[in-house]
Design an enzyme around this catalytic site. Structure first.
Site, PDB file in Angstrom:
ATOM      1  CD  GLU A 147      -2.871  -1.122   2.456  1.00  0.00           C
ATOM      2  OE1 GLU A 147      -3.592  -2.059   2.521  1.00  0.00           O
ATOM      3  OE2 GLU A 147      -2.686  -0.159   3.540  1.00  0.00           O
TER       4      GLU A 147
ATOM      5  CD  GLU B 184       7.533 -11.312  -2.655  1.00  0.00           C
ATOM      6  OE1 GLU B 184       7.219 -10.997  -1.472  1.00  0.00           O
ATOM      7  OE2 GLU B 184       6.874 -11.302  -3.875  1.00  0.00           O
TER       8      GLU B 184
END
Length: 384
Positions: A134, A370
């Site tokens: 986000e 990641e």
């Protein structure tokens, strides 16, 4: 293939898929890398379809849903390393359905697996996306603010995601949202959505430094209704499923980074052997030879650590620390080696006439996605 791979003998089936991917990377991917870097915000869907026809896009999915059956992370690393040797962005794009499948396999019911995974297999697969990041939440996935509020027969999702690979192109999405905003990781749940779900819209393509073959967009959720059957796993188990996914994806991305590093090293080595400076081949200059020696050593060590992590995870061990180590080592190796390749080529390395400057830009993403390198160090330090 790296000679160190033979520390773990390969089956005939593994050799066959690796050889298929090596040939595809050399003949199909490498010649198109610069093209899609220049296009900036366009994914190579024709290459994806070509890869699907020969079994590359679904090789990692279970046989029972129509996939190739190479569900072990070790084989996935062998494949990813080859494809990303061709081009990091394109290689990661071709295997993106594997990242979608991981949480479905970890949390899904038999019906969900059948419904959401079978369309990813065969010669005409759907595209997928995993929506976690986000605008205010990147590596700290537990702090996401997108909410999923219970309503009659399901949930209403509200919020925004950013930097979502394949967003807009993808037909299927795994979306992580808070079902209990008062809690951190234990308040995160996962949901399965189709692209045409009402209230789900997409932003413009985000312009990036590298790996431009994977187009990223924002996703906006305005009272998006998801039925109870669209929740993936029990409420509050989404973060657990995401962490299991990260253990796999971090190791596979370490393989991708190693492939990119190997490509840059091989290119620089060939240049140093063929080019002359000050009356002798570049490789005979000690500074260059020592740099190439460091590059080769770092690649080999990153590759061995990556395969070790994959083997441990496949054996059922808790490989979270090893996954973080592999990603940290391989991603920073890719950045160092691509920098070394640019340095070895000198002014030509800085030129867009040669691919090493693109690979250096591509490699930077591996230190970020990641979980950044700083986050990887944090994960490792907490498990010492």
């Amino acid at each position: 293939m790296h000679t160190s791979t033979e520390a773990w003998p390969l089956t005939d089936e593994q050799r066959a898929i690796v050889e298929l991917c090596r040939e595809f990377a050399e003949k199909e991917i490498r010649p198109r890398g610069r093209e899609f870097d220049e296009r900036d915000v366009e994914s190579p869907v024709d290459l994806f379809q070509a890869a699907a026809k020969v079994g590359i896009t679904d090789f990692m999915l279970p046989v029972e849903y129509g996939g190739g059956g190479f569900t072990d992370v070790f084989t996935q690393c062998l494949v990813q390393e080859q494809l990303c040797w061709g081009d990091p962005g394109i290689g990661n794009f071709l295997c993106s359905n594997g990242f979608f499948a991981d949480p479905v396999l970890a949390l899904g019911t038999a019906e969900q697996k059948e419904h959401w995974l079978r369309p990813l297999c065969g010669p005409h697969p759907r595209y997928t996306a995993l929506a976690t990041t986000e605008p205010g939440s990147g590596s700290d996935a537990a702090s996401i603010s997108t909410s999923a509020t219970r309503t009659g027969g399901g949930y209403l999702i509200r919020g925004q995601k950013a930097w979502i690979s394949n967003a807009g192109l993808a037909d299927q999405y795994v979306v992580f949202a808070k079902t209990d905003p008062a809690r951190r990781s234990s308040g995160v749940s996962a949901f399965l959505l189709h692209k045409d779900t009402a209230g789900m819209t997409f932003g413009e393509p985000m312009r990036k430094m590298g790996q431009r073959a994977i187009v990223c967009r924002e996703i906006f959720f305005d009272d998006v209704f998801v039925p109870e059957s669209g929740r993936l796993g029990p409420e509050g188990q989404g973060f657990h499923g995401l962490m299991k996914t990260f253990d796999v994806s971090r190791i596979v991305l370490a393989a991708a980074a190693t492939g990119a590093a190997r490509a840059a090293y091989e290119y620089a080595l060939r240049y140093a052997r063929e080019r002359s400076q000050f009356g002798k081949p570049v490789i005979e200059h000690q500074a260059v030879a020592f740099r190439l020696a460091d590059m080769a050593t770092r690649i080999e060590s990153a590759w061995l650590l990556t395969l070790h992590a994959a083997r441990q995870l496949d054996a059922g061990a808790d490989a979270g620390k090893l996954a973080a180590m592999a990603k940290l080592q391989a991603s920073e190796t890719a950045m160092a080696v691509t920098w070394g390749a640019v340095q070895t080529l000198g002014g030509w390395g800085y030129s867009r006439e040669y691919p090493v400057e693109q690979w250096m830009r591509d490699a930077k993403l591996e230190e970020i996605e990641e979980g950044t390198s700083d986050i990887m160090r944090l994960v490792i330090s907490r498990r010492l």
